[in-house]
Write an enzyme that holds these catalytic residues in place. Sequence first.
Site, PDB file in Angstrom:
ATOM      1  N   GLY A 314       0.727  -1.137  -0.106  1.00 19.35           N
ATOM      2  CA  GLY A 314       0.007  -0.039   0.084  1.00 19.35           C
ATOM      3  C   GLY A 314       1.010   1.236   0.067  1.00 19.35           C
ATOM      4  O   GLY A 314       2.017   1.508  -0.534  1.00 19.35           O
ATOM      5  N   GLU A 315       0.231   2.381   0.423  1.00 16.69           N
ATOM      6  CA  GLU A 315       0.941   3.566   0.694  1.00 16.69           C
ATOM      7  C   GLU A 315       1.239   4.400  -0.550  1.00 16.69           C
ATOM      8  O   GLU A 315       1.286   5.381  -0.588  1.00 16.69           O
ATOM      9  CB  GLU A 315       2.406   3.596   1.256  1.00 16.69           C
ATOM     10  CG  GLU A 315       2.555   2.845   2.598  1.00 16.69           C
ATOM     11  CD  GLU A 315       3.912   2.734   3.110  1.00 16.69           C
ATOM     12  OE1 GLU A 315       4.912   3.183   2.541  1.00 16.69           O
ATOM     13  OE2 GLU A 315       4.041   2.028   4.317  1.00 16.69           O
ATOM     14  N   GLY A 316       0.639   3.704  -1.587  1.00 20.60           N
ATOM     15  CA  GLY A 316       0.740   4.134  -3.037  1.00 20.60           C
ATOM     16  C   GLY A 316       2.111   3.682  -3.677  1.00 20.60           C
ATOM     17  O   GLY A 316       2.599   4.346  -4.943  1.00 20.60           O
TER      18      GLY A 316
END
Length: 349
Positions: A314-316
């Site tokens: 995640g997190e981009g």
Amino acid sequence: MVEVKPVSKEWLERARAYHDQLTKPAGSLGFLEELGVRLAAIAQTLKPRLGPGAVVVCVADHGVVAEGVSAYPAEVTAQMVWNFVRGGAAINQVARACGAVVRVLDVGVASAVEAPGVVDRKVRPGSGNIAREPAMTLAEAEAALQAGMEMAREAIREGATLLAAGDMGIGNTTAAAALSAALLGLPAEAVTGRGTGVDEAGYARKLGAVRAALARAESRLGGFSRAEPLALLAELGGLEIAAAAGVFLAGAEAGLPVVADGFPVTAGALLAVRMVPEVRDYLFAGHRSVEPGHARQLEALGLRPILELDMRLGEGTGAVLSFPVLRAAAEVISGMATFAEAGVSGREG
């Protein structure tokens, strides 16, 4: 709500025909060609250029963590916010390598986070426990959506030409699974994975929580098939999923390519497309997560992932990792000579 202009089919055809005139066998650059064609059609030029990128990392807590669905405690959400602003997270390193600015948006961290560099648009201190109650009210869902839109617009004003959304929120793959199941008409087991790496007992609790959330929400809404996307979000989603949807809505409205990340963020992308179908024209899939529900989301959106690296952080991170590939696709169609320009003989016959 936003107004998104559909990407012109004529421009897609024009860009595809032009790509076939470049000094290479037609199709020899594979999917990179299709990416360039889409970027040219979005920008309405055969010379598209992608400059600085930005990723809005949307952060919120989830009440469903109380059901034992995560391998990590809820306080990790707030701790990771500090890690983001100090530059110590994976997304900071990936963004530095890939030419992107990281923006951190707090729409629902349960505790107070007064970290420099965090944009505080907290709607409420975490969503409700979806296994037992709605995630949020309709008004709260709209507020989180607007917060994501505002952050995207700010990034665009400051020069972003390529946008991604990222996520952080312990428990958010549970919310993403419930929301995706409702949006796609799938059973819980088709979209529920191990998230942070729960063991067998943890997975059983997580699957049970998703099933309970779906049963509760379906009863309240009188079924999912006719429910508005925002109503499904309020029942089953997360505040950061709502904010991610806002990033995609505002980016597409501005006519920029927008890039989805993994499972929770793509739940936001799916939501945005259900709200405004034209968003799909501007949407790219940065990667395919190993979360089983992510493949089902991408299939529903008709998106091929740019990368496949077995990631699930995640997190981009997966979205931003694809930025150099998108820039390369734009440079290829912009900078390559045609057969006529280069004086190179084309294919015989």
